[in-house]
Design an enzyme around this catalytic site. Structure first.
Site, short mmCIF file in Angstrom:
data_model
loop_
_atom_site.label_atom_id
_atom_site.label_comp_id
_atom_site.label_asym_id
_atom_site.label_seq_id
_atom_site.Cartn_x
_atom_site.Cartn_y
_atom_site.Cartn_z
N ASP A 427 -0.41 6.33 -1.32
CA ASP A 427 -0.29 4.99 -1.89
C ASP A 427 -0.62 5.00 -3.38
O ASP A 427 -1.20 5.96 -3.91
CB ASP A 427 -1.23 4.03 -1.16
CG ASP A 427 -0.61 2.65 -0.95
OD1 ASP A 427 0.25 2.26 -1.76
OD2 ASP A 427 -1.00 1.96 0.01
N ASP A 484 6.05 -3.79 1.44
CA ASP A 484 4.92 -4.20 2.28
C ASP A 484 5.29 -5.36 3.19
O ASP A 484 4.49 -5.74 4.06
CB ASP A 484 3.72 -4.61 1.41
CG ASP A 484 2.87 -3.42 1.00
OD1 ASP A 484 3.07 -2.32 1.56
OD2 ASP A 484 2.01 -3.59 0.12
#
Length: 680
Positions: A427, A484
């Site tokens: 990430d 997301d």
């Protein structure tokens, strides 16, 4: 593509488009490329070369801007110095007086129809670089507009159409990473082009740091496209600079021709697969099930349920390390949290393996929380000023420092060495305080080192979803987390537009919770499952929330995806020209054309009462195809008619499918029709 030059000057592209006869007279093409001169102009038109030169009176954006070591602006004049055709085409030009050499590297790929291009600048002493363009290419005159890509968190890959007009259209990304906001891609459709027909040109700049795009129409009507690292991202003087690779393609089959070229090149040339003969596994990611609340009994129960649904890889997301109970602390403290895992990660991993799944784990290696042991010990490791604005309560680590990369490597290698981990979700949850090319090169170096030492580990590029997706990072990773947002309606659109550049094989898509955590929308399980099945499929919800019906639907769609994933991995994704704006449709087709699947997702209420016919594409007109609506049993009660696809398969010609198209049953918004086709 035809390059030509006069004397020892830099070359320019004098033709780029449909194939020409092999015996074409290139001297004539060069001469015919010249435009006229009239009043108010110079006596000759300066070349729109692979690096337009200010010193030769070029009237637009130059391809190179630099200063000498003492700050004096340099205006080099490059002359032919040599060439090499052993691997594509390498052309070298020099300004001996200035001590500068410019090299262009171009390589065509006949299979993917991509031309890769790079510019390299070397100097005999340190110089300051402000701007270096990858090889500059002309844009077509037969075009009214360009399509570039913007976006936001949970709303990536938004297409923007901008009319050509005199002057510059600039897209500049100064966030230090690829960014949700500035995907480095450009499509230029010619007059009349659609998804499936007409001419189009495509560009992608394969760099994960800040970039700049210039699309300029000159006063004389010529057009140029430039790509490079964002200005002033080279913080220090140097003797060698190079652009990232520019990927360029031309299509005679609409935007889909560009899309399939990019998809094939990413999958077959850029991505390196740790286990190329292993099918893409169905994921389960625990993030939206537990967030930071890690409890071993809960996680083992969830893993068991996920495996029963068809999951083949379990990914442990954020919250397993340090004192990480929320997103305000412990980034960079990459040791297992003994409060949550008193016996380490072993018991969870053993349970996951016992369910027949492999194990993956989340890291955010390039970031650090001020509230962390490492920041307290090494505040100087953070990139940027001490009083900078934080992002998600965190700073970025200075990846240009070897000691920082060594530290991160040691912590990650310790986890990978101690456990059977086959996957990293990598990430990157904040933008950088300023653009710095060394930051990107440092991140690349760390990933390259880990991949060399742990070659069996697959890596996903995630940056709050789609914030770091580009062909540079895909040269080091095997999957991207597109967004997301697990909202199936939003995903339907994001996936549709991202397919202009990305293949199924690398594009992660998960079945989210019944009530989406980022949109608040509640969507039926069938729609959620089929949208995820359009790409690399996974789940990201608490499976304990599923009803028996929902579990049955998800299991069935997952089984369908597994039966088809081998050929879909290599399929071309064609976007269809839907006559109904409420319907987003695509056709995934095997490379040999023997089979296809069409997904027709209805994102909104149609303006007309009955479905419009949907044309397919890229079929053999004289071939016969068997087409079946595989989920016809889900037609609602309001579908009261008898269209033939509701009763079974049909056998029709490719010509009919491409020119008439199928008539689908009526269906509600937020539903998906799925059709399988086989060439007989």
């Amino acid at each position: 593509m035809v390059l030509a030059a006069t004397g020892d000057r830099l070359p320019q592209v004098v033709y780029w488009g449909a194939p020409l006869p092999m015996g074409a007279d290139l001297d004539t093409l060069h001469a015919a490329h010249a435009i006229d001169v009239t009043g108010g102009m110079l006596d000759a038109n300066p070349d729109l070369s692979l690096c337009p030169e200010a010193v030769r009176s070029f009237p637009g954006q130059p391809g190179l801007i630099l200063r000498d070591g003492d700050g004096t602006p340099l205006l080099p004049k490059f002359c032919y110095a040599g060439e090499d055709t052993s691997d594509g085409l390498s052309l070298t030009y020099a300004d001996d007086a200035a001590g500068l050499t410019l090299t262009f590297l171009l390589r065509p790929d006949p299979s993917t129809r991509i031309i890769t291009a790079k510019t390299v600048l070397t100097a005999t002493r340190p110089v300051h670089l402000h701007w270096l363009a990858a090889p500059v290419l002309p844009a077509p005159q037969q075009s009214a507009e360009m399509i570039d890509v913007s976006g936001r968190w949970c709303g990536e890959f938004q297409l923007n159409r901008t009319a050509w007009s005199p002057g510059i259209r600039t897209r500049e990304n100064r966030t230090g990473r690829t960014g949700h906001e500035h995907f480095p891609g450009l499509l230029i459709p010619c007059f009349g082009a659609t998804n499936t027909q007409g001419e189009a040109y495509g560009f992608h700049y394969g760099w994960s740091g800040g970039h700049r795009m210039v699309a300029e129409e000159l006063p004389d009507g010529r057009r140029q496209v430039q790509w490079g690292h964002v200005g002033r991202s080279e913080q220090s003087p140097g003797t060698r600079f190079e652009s990232a690779t520019l990927y360029a393609t031309y299509s005679q089959t609409g935007l889909n021709g560009c899309a399939t070229s990019f998809q094939r090149h990413v999958r077959d040339r850029i991505v390196t697969w740790p286990k190329p003969d292993t099918p893409r596994p169905v994921h389960y990611n625990c993030w939206e099930a537990v967030y930071f609340d890690h409890k071993l009994p809960v996680l083992t129960d969830i893993a068991t349920r996920a495996a029963e649904l068809g999951a083949e890889r379990f990914v442990l997301d954020d919250g397993w390390f340090g004192m990480r109970d929320d997103d305000t602390r412990s980034l960079s403290d990459w040791t297992v949290d003994a409060r949550k895992y008193p016996d380490g990660l072993g018991p969870l991993i053993d349970h996951v393996h016992a369910q027949g799944m492999t194990f993956g784990i989340w890291f955010e290696p390039e970031m650090i929380n001020p509230d962390s042991d490492i920041h307290r010990a090494h505040p100087d490791w953070a990139l940027g000023s001490e009083d900078q604005t934080l992002g998600r309560q965190q700073k970025a680590l200075n990846m240009a420092l070897p000691e920082v990369r060594d530290f991160i490597y040691d912590r990650m290698a310790a986890i990978l060495s101690a456990h059977d981990v086959d996957y990293i979700k990598w990430d990157h949850n904040r933008v950088l305080p300023m653009p710095d090319a060394d930051q990107t090169r440092g991140s690349y170096a760390l990933i390259d080192r880990l991949r060399a030492d742990f070659p069996g580990v697959e890596i996903e590029s995630c940056a709050s979803g789609g914030g770091r997706i580009d062909f540079g990072i895909l040269g080091r990773t095997q999957r991207v987390w597109l967004s997301d947002s697990n909202d199936a309606l939003e995903r339907l659109r994001i996936q549709h537009d991202a397919a202009l550049f990305l293949p199924l094989a690398v594009t992660g898509s998960h079945v989210g919770p019944r009530r989406c955590h980022t949109s608040g929308r509640t969507i039926d399980i069938s729609m959620r499952a089929w949208v995820a099945a359009q790409r690399h499929m996974g789940f990201e919800m608490d499976p304990r929330e599923l009803t028996d019906h929902e579990a049955a639907v998800l299991t069935e769609v997952t089984a369908w995806w597994k039966r088809n994933r081998d050929w879909m991995h290599h399929a071309d994704i064609h976007l269809l020209d839907s006559p109904d704006p409420a319907v987003l449709a695509e056709q995934q087709q095997a490379r040999d054309g023997s089979r296809f699947v069409v997904f027709a997702g209805k994102a909104a209420t149609s303006a007309q009462i009955s479905p419009r016919t949907l044309r397919f594409t890229s079929l053999e007109p004289d071939a016969t195809y068997r087409v079946e609506l595989i989920n016809r049993d889900t037609a609602p009660g309001l579908s009261r008619g008898t269209p033939i696809l509701k009763t079974g398969p049909i056998e029709v010609s490719g010509a009919w499918l491409m020119h008439q198209g199928v008539t689908l049953p009526w269906h509600f918004p937020e539903t998906m029709w799925v059709l399988e086709g086989t060439r007989l």
